[in-house]
Write a protein that holds these residues in place. Structure first.
Motif, mmCIF file in Angstrom:
data_model
loop_
_atom_site.group_PDB
_atom_site.id
_atom_site.type_symbol
_atom_site.label_atom_id
_atom_site.label_comp_id
_atom_site.label_asym_id
_atom_site.label_seq_id
_atom_site.Cartn_x
_atom_site.Cartn_y
_atom_site.Cartn_z
ATOM 1 N N PRO A 251 -4.260 7.877 4.606
ATOM 2 C CA PRO A 251 -3.853 9.160 4.014
ATOM 3 C C PRO A 251 -2.384 9.513 4.148
ATOM 4 N N GLU A 252 -1.693 8.984 5.151
ATOM 5 C CA GLU A 252 -0.318 9.420 5.391
ATOM 6 C C GLU A 252 0.623 8.225 5.491
ATOM 7 N N PRO A 253 1.888 8.416 5.075
ATOM 8 C CA PRO A 253 2.866 7.338 5.228
ATOM 9 C C PRO A 253 3.316 7.211 6.675
ATOM 10 N N GLY A 254 3.935 6.078 6.972
ATOM 11 C CA GLY A 254 4.462 5.867 8.312
ATOM 12 C C GLY A 254 3.743 4.742 9.031
ATOM 13 N N ARG A 255 3.831 4.762 10.340
ATOM 14 C CA ARG A 255 3.289 3.670 11.153
ATOM 15 C C ARG A 255 1.797 3.826 11.367
ATOM 16 N N TRP A 256 1.068 2.708 11.274
ATOM 17 C CA TRP A 256 -0.348 2.643 11.582
ATOM 18 C C TRP A 256 -0.597 1.425 12.467
ATOM 19 N N PRO B 115 0.817 -1.215 0.000
ATOM 20 C CA PRO B 115 0.000 0.000 0.000
ATOM 21 C C PRO B 115 0.851 1.266 0.000
ATOM 22 N N ASP B 116 0.356 2.286 -0.685
ATOM 23 C CA ASP B 116 0.979 3.604 -0.692
ATOM 24 C C ASP B 116 0.030 4.603 -0.042
ATOM 25 N N ALA B 117 0.594 5.617 0.587
ATOM 26 C CA ALA B 117 -0.224 6.637 1.244
ATOM 27 C C ALA B 117 -1.087 7.365 0.223
ATOM 28 N N GLY B 118 -2.362 7.539 0.579
ATOM 29 C CA GLY B 118 -3.271 8.270 -0.290
ATOM 30 C C GLY B 118 -3.874 7.448 -1.403
ATOM 31 N N GLN B 119 -3.463 6.185 -1.572
ATOM 32 C CA GLN B 119 -3.971 5.327 -2.633
ATOM 33 C C GLN B 119 -4.832 4.208 -2.028
ATOM 34 N N ARG B 120 -5.928 3.871 -2.712
ATOM 35 C CA ARG B 120 -6.790 2.801 -2.243
ATOM 36 C C ARG B 120 -6.173 1.453 -2.580
ATOM 37 N N GLU B 121 -6.246 0.556 -1.607
ATOM 38 C CA GLU B 121 -5.694 -0.790 -1.803
ATOM 39 C C GLU B 121 -6.581 -1.783 -1.062
#
Length: 265
Positions: free
Chosen positions: A235-240, A177-183
């Protein structure tokens, strides 16, 4: 607050009266001071056991009672030696506890009753611009410790039942997955024996540690035997952090996990 002031002052006066009565019979002032403080401490302990005010209030009462008894014993010993003035060491101890008790009394008063209108007006005068300044406390602090313990025990029971149930849960995005993209985010749920779990409700949240407003809530749809899927956009990259619940026929299975999202570059 008035009740607390009454028990503090009243208890100290009671100790003084009992100590003076015991001094009429002579004896060691230290023993007399301890004997005077004991019934007051015991009586107050039994009284607050019926309506517990909190450890801070109880500790303050004990400090006042024992410091009063200590000061009385020192005074009696000094008078027995023909001296009137305190030695600097016991005087320093009494003064220290006096300051501590006074400061704690102020904090407890403000915590329970807040500032009075006159004090508020003096400390926080109305601005010359006429603008109104307000502050709010967002809620109350729970003090029902038995209720918290009951909730924790229920949580432990759910954890044990989940362990015995032995559902096998595999979750993840079908592609990086990339930030801001639907997956597509997919979850496979199998029983302890490896049979697919159908008809479950799979929902949860992707939690953003840095910003709660970015949390993403989801509910997955069943797309195959034991297979649940939905397109998600973080919406944002990093840890979730992932907090997910799988429920079927009253059985609840909780999943907690963590992932990282690329920035798409």
């Amino acid at each position: 607050m008035q009740t607390m002031l009454l028990t503090l002052v009243g208890g100290a006066i009671a100790i003084v009266v009992v100590f003076l009565l015991l001094r009429l019979r002579g004896g060691d002032p230290k023993v007399g001071a301890l004997a005077a403080a004991f019934p007051v401490v015991a009586g107050y302990t039994l009284w607050v056991a019926l309506d517990w005010p909190g450890m801070d209030v109880y500790a303050m009462h004990l400090a006042v009672y024992f410091v009063t008894a200590y000061a009385l014993s020192i005074i009696a010993l000094q008078r027995g030696k023909g001296e009137v003035r305190f030695h600097w060491a016991p005087a320093l101890i009494v003064a220290f506890f006096g300051v501590v008790i006074s400061v704690n009394a102020v904090f407890l008063t403000l915590a329970n009753g807040g500032l009075g209108p006159e004090t508020t007006e003096w400390l926080l005068p109305e601005p010359d611009s006429g603008a109104e300044v307000r502050s709010f406390f967002p809620g109350t602090v729970a003090r029902d410790y038995q209720e918290k313990e009951e909730l924790y025990n229920r949580y432990l029971e759910r954890v044990e039942k989940q362990r015995e149930r032995g559902w096998q849960v595999t979750q993840g995005f079908t592609d990086t997955p990339d930030a801001g993209q639907r997956e597509a985010f997919q979850v496979e749920v199998l029983s302890k024996e490896g049979e697919p779990i159908d008809g479950a409700t799979v929902s949860g949240k992707f939690l953003r540690p840095a910003n709660k407003k970015q949390d993403v809530t989801f509910e997955l749809k069943q797309v195959g035997p034991g297979l649940y899927r939905s397109d998600l956009r973080l919406p944002e990259p990093g840890r979730w952090d992932l907090a997910m619940t799988i429920e079927r026929s009253g059985a609840i299975h909780e999943v907690h996990a963590r992932t990282r999202i690329d920035d798409g570059s």
